[in-house]
Design an enzyme around this catalytic site. Sequence first.
Site, PDB file in Angstrom:
ATOM      1  N   ASP A  78      60.037 -55.400  -4.677  1.00  0.00           N
ATOM      2  CA  ASP A  78      59.838 -54.939  -6.119  1.00  0.00           C
ATOM      3  C   ASP A  78      58.348 -54.602  -6.264  1.00  0.00           C
ATOM      4  O   ASP A  78      57.865 -53.880  -7.127  1.00  0.00           O
ATOM      5  CB  ASP A  78      60.392 -55.992  -7.149  1.00  0.00           C
ATOM      6  CG  ASP A  78      61.926 -55.838  -7.211  1.00  0.00           C
ATOM      7  OD1 ASP A  78      62.477 -54.872  -6.885  1.00  0.00           O
ATOM      8  OD2 ASP A  78      62.667 -57.043  -7.366  1.00  0.00           O
ATOM      9  N   VAL A  79      57.485 -55.644  -5.439  1.00  0.00           N
ATOM     10  CA  VAL A  79      56.196 -55.615  -5.838  1.00  0.00           C
ATOM     11  C   VAL A  79      55.377 -54.387  -5.309  1.00  0.00           C
ATOM     12  O   VAL A  79      54.336 -54.176  -5.382  1.00  0.00           O
ATOM     13  CB  VAL A  79      55.470 -56.984  -5.122  1.00  0.00           C
ATOM     14  CG1 VAL A  79      55.921 -58.185  -5.929  1.00  0.00           C
ATOM     15  CG2 VAL A  79      55.661 -56.826  -3.595  1.00  0.00           C
TER      16      VAL A  79
END
Lengths: 102, 465
Positions: free
Chosen positions: B395-396
């Site tokens: 996600d990052v």
Amino acid sequence: MEIDPFIFRLSIFILSIFIGYYVVWSVTPSLHTPLMSVTNAISSVIIVGAIIAGLSGDLKSVFNTSSIFGFFAISLAAINIFGGFLVTQRMLAMYKKKKKDK
Amino acid sequence: MISENLSAIFYLISGVLFILALRGLSSPETSRQGNFFGILGMIIAITVTFLSIGNFSDGFIFVLIFLLIGGLIGAFIAYKIPMTAMPELVAGFHSLVGLAAVFVAISAFLNPEAFNLGTPGDIKLGSLIEMSIGAAVGAITFSGSIIAFLKLQGIMSGAPITFKGQHPLNALILTSIIVLTYLLCSSQSSNLFWILIAISFLIGFLIIIPIGGADMPVVISMLNSYSGWAAAGIGFTLENTALIITGALVGSSGAILSYIMCKGMNRSFFNVILGGFGSTEQSVNSSNKEQRPVKSGNAEDAAFLMKNASSVIIVPGYGMAVAQAQHALREMVDTLKKNDIKVSYAIHPVAGRMPGHMNVLLAEANVPYDEVFELEEINNDFANADVAFVIGANDVTNPVAKTDPQSPIYGMPVLDVEKCKSVLFVKRSLSPGYAGIDNDLFYKDNTLMLFADAKKMTEDITKNL
């Protein structure tokens, strides 16, 4: 009228929050995990209360309900103190390595 | 044995030493000295406590025995614990501080004379309020940390547990804690004290169960903060400066860390605490996703790309911790460096399960800390780098956070991995990350997916270099 000692303690408390605020912002993000483990260890200074409770029994009865809770609290806090400082030490020792010269 | 004034000064000194302990953490060079200050402060506080009571009779030997038992357990854990289990350890330690605070509050309530707080049934009002706060916050810290520990350990599912009426129930319990404290102060009834502790345990449990696994960095920081406030509450009860200072330091430290973690996810603190993140969006997103083409490769392709690169940026995430791939990764990087390839590491603030989690793992694998960079420091370098090696993060790195206002992670600071000439993405499958959303990065032309276990893939690449 004299100032209630509570006010002095409250002053210490509030000022310490500010000290904590500025000191913690200056902690480098790469050391945030050691920060958590060391705050864990130092908050176990609560052991001083546990020791007072543990020693509160009189000569006839070392163990009364109050001191038993104290004794258990001593052990819990001691786990944290030793565990917290030692694991922090272990982690910080790993950060020692600097870039090798080529 | 020593006067109260003298012991108060020593407690102040130990409080100052604790401040210096945190101050030392501003850089790795001074950090070990800081830790030494912390230990010194603790030794002073404990010694002064013994001296000021001056009672070295029967009880004393038991105090030492219990101290020794705890100390041995703690030391044993500290030496045995693997670095990947650090989040669980910290959560576990928080629960102990919480429980110790509850026990001390109980002792003080049962035997107030020992603490100079009055007599049973006639405890000073201020002290009673302070010990109620200490006990309640301590109990919340204890049960909350236990749940966090179970979730991190995988004994309890990391998925958020929600039910109807959760928030009204929590609000009701919190209100009743306040009402009970008020009633306790007017009646001094020990039954009310026990009920207060019991429902505080309950609320700690209820607050943490709806929070998902990926939000654990916030939860751990928050519980860190609570453990500090609990200690401060007890510090007021005992009129002890060392405890008040420490409680305030730890409380604000945890609060700052929670803030940093929330900012790293672009979510408000309340949003995290109210919980249930990712459970609603997930179904919508996965159902209407059409199959998009993905380029996948093997270790040889990856090795070829990296061999021809002049700079590589590594993006580690929680998956690296799960696969225990940090040592294999460092070996791969060593080989790259031998070929005169510049390697640096990019760490997102919420990578892993607690603040600074990735940094510790890389340090464990002997990665020098001056090769490891935070998001703001390195984000502009991606455009000039040849290869980004994403290992266990998801996600990052998702560019959707910058482009799609509909996305639940929109606005979250992300690493600009897609700006690299090529992206190598080590992952087991195409499944979405914790936020439950698809990563656009998978489908970019310059992305090569490496479907494998992170550790095995890294080792294979090293062989091919």
